[in-house]
Design a protein around this motif. Sequence first.
Motif, PDB file in Angstrom:
ATOM      1  N   LEU A   1       0.865  -1.183   0.000  1.00 27.53           N
ATOM      2  CA  LEU A   1       0.000   0.000   0.000  1.00 27.53           C
ATOM      3  C   LEU A   1       0.897   1.228   0.000  1.00 27.53           C
ATOM      4  CD1 LEU A   1      -2.979  -0.538   2.503  1.00 27.53           C
ATOM      5  CD2 LEU A   1      -3.047  -0.485   0.003  1.00 27.53           C
ATOM      6  N   VAL A   2       0.663   2.128  -0.939  1.00 24.51           N
ATOM      7  CA  VAL A   2       1.436   3.361  -1.035  1.00 24.51           C
ATOM      8  C   VAL A   2       0.539   4.521  -0.623  1.00 24.51           C
ATOM      9  CG1 VAL A   2       2.857   4.835  -2.477  1.00 24.51           C
ATOM     10  CG2 VAL A   2       2.770   2.381  -2.929  1.00 24.51           C
TER      11      VAL A   2
ATOM     12  N   SER B   1       0.339   1.207 -15.396  1.00 21.65           N
ATOM     13  CA  SER B   1       0.622  -0.198 -15.124  1.00 21.65           C
ATOM     14  C   SER B   1      -0.569  -0.873 -14.450  1.00 21.65           C
ATOM     15  CB  SER B   1       1.848  -0.324 -14.211  1.00 21.65           C
ATOM     16  OG  SER B   1       1.990  -1.664 -13.747  1.00 21.65           O
ATOM     17  N   PRO B   2      -0.925  -2.079 -14.895  1.00 20.99           N
ATOM     18  CA  PRO B   2      -2.028  -2.791 -14.235  1.00 20.99           C
ATOM     19  C   PRO B   2      -1.711  -3.187 -12.804  1.00 20.99           C
ATOM     20  CG  PRO B   2      -0.915  -4.207 -15.828  1.00 20.99           C
ATOM     21  CD  PRO B   2      -0.372  -2.826 -16.027  1.00 20.99           C
ATOM     22  N   LEU B   3      -0.435  -3.109 -12.416  1.00 26.55           N
ATOM     23  CA  LEU B   3      -0.079  -3.428 -11.030  1.00 26.55           C
ATOM     24  C   LEU B   3      -0.507  -2.337 -10.062  1.00 26.55           C
ATOM     25  CD1 LEU B   3       3.518  -4.890 -11.479  1.00 26.55           C
ATOM     26  CD2 LEU B   3       1.429  -6.145 -10.955  1.00 26.55           C
TER      27      LEU B   3
ATOM     28  N   PHE C   1      -4.507   6.355  -1.982  1.00 26.59           N
ATOM     29  CA  PHE C   1      -3.754   5.121  -1.831  1.00 26.59           C
ATOM     30  C   PHE C   1      -3.606   4.441  -3.188  1.00 26.59           C
ATOM     31  CE2 PHE C   1      -4.520   3.342   2.757  1.00 26.59           C
ATOM     32  CZ  PHE C   1      -3.542   4.190   3.239  1.00 26.59           C
ATOM     33  N   ALA C   2      -2.500   3.756  -3.359  1.00 32.11           N
ATOM     34  CA  ALA C   2      -2.374   2.783  -4.442  1.00 32.11           C
ATOM     35  C   ALA C   2      -2.079   1.432  -3.815  1.00 32.11           C
ATOM     36  CB  ALA C   2      -1.264   3.156  -5.409  1.00 32.11           C
ATOM     37  N   ALA C   3      -2.712   0.391  -4.339  1.00 29.71           N
ATOM     38  CA  ALA C   3      -2.436  -0.973  -3.930  1.00 29.71           C
ATOM     39  C   ALA C   3      -1.676  -1.671  -5.046  1.00 29.71           C
ATOM     40  CB  ALA C   3      -3.726  -1.719  -3.625  1.00 29.71           C
ATOM     41  N   ILE C   4      -0.609  -2.356  -4.683  1.00 26.06           N
ATOM     42  CA  ILE C   4       0.210  -3.094  -5.630  1.00 26.06           C
ATOM     43  C   ILE C   4       0.224  -4.552  -5.185  1.00 26.06           C
ATOM     44  CG2 ILE C   4       2.532  -3.354  -6.583  1.00 26.06           C
ATOM     45  CD1 ILE C   4       2.873  -0.305  -5.622  1.00 26.06           C
TER      46      ILE C   4
END
Length: 217
Positions: A161-162, A193-195, A207-210
Amino acid sequence: MRVRMAIQLAAENEKMSDFERLTTIYWALSGALHYRVPGAVVELGCNAGLTSVWLAQIIQDLDPARELHLFDSFEGLPAPGELDTYLDKGDCSAARSEVEANFATWKLPQPRIHPGWFDRTLPESCPPQIAFAYLDGDFYDSIMTSLENVYPRLAPGGVILVDDYCDLDANPRAWNGLPGVKKACDTYFGVGSPLLEVVGGTGDLSFAAIRKPLGDE
């Protein structure tokens, strides 16, 4: 989920981790633990450790054998770069003793704490395998260094999580105060990116989830 604890921690730390952020962290980390993704739990940019306490409680409830590693300069933020705004050198400073005191207050096992700048501590002290990581470095260089050291060690099925990743096209409610965070993620993974999965909420959640695909090493 310990809702009352999340409410209390959010009240004590509203400017950094409100209830919605803590809830998002819960579901991301609990999923990794529930599905037995191997590896440690890490937080990069722990400040005084109130979000760290939440991570530790989730670990104690679901998989108490997991290690929790915390990384922070304990000198505040470094000097901002060209892509960084809002915060300045020395902001968000906290002491290691504050982290230890917060863990003692909540009667949780002390984590493994790694003081120092990320570019010095992560190459040697980052766990060899990671199940979940919470990145809260605020600036471009800090997030880039975090990704360079964490993603290669992320286990398949693991989650990063970013915090402060803002994509206003995907989530117009998100807070856009730290644009260097998104730029670092887009540079590391590639724009679109799909990630990189944008996480939305009812407030200004940014937030970004990877998720590392199963089968990736």
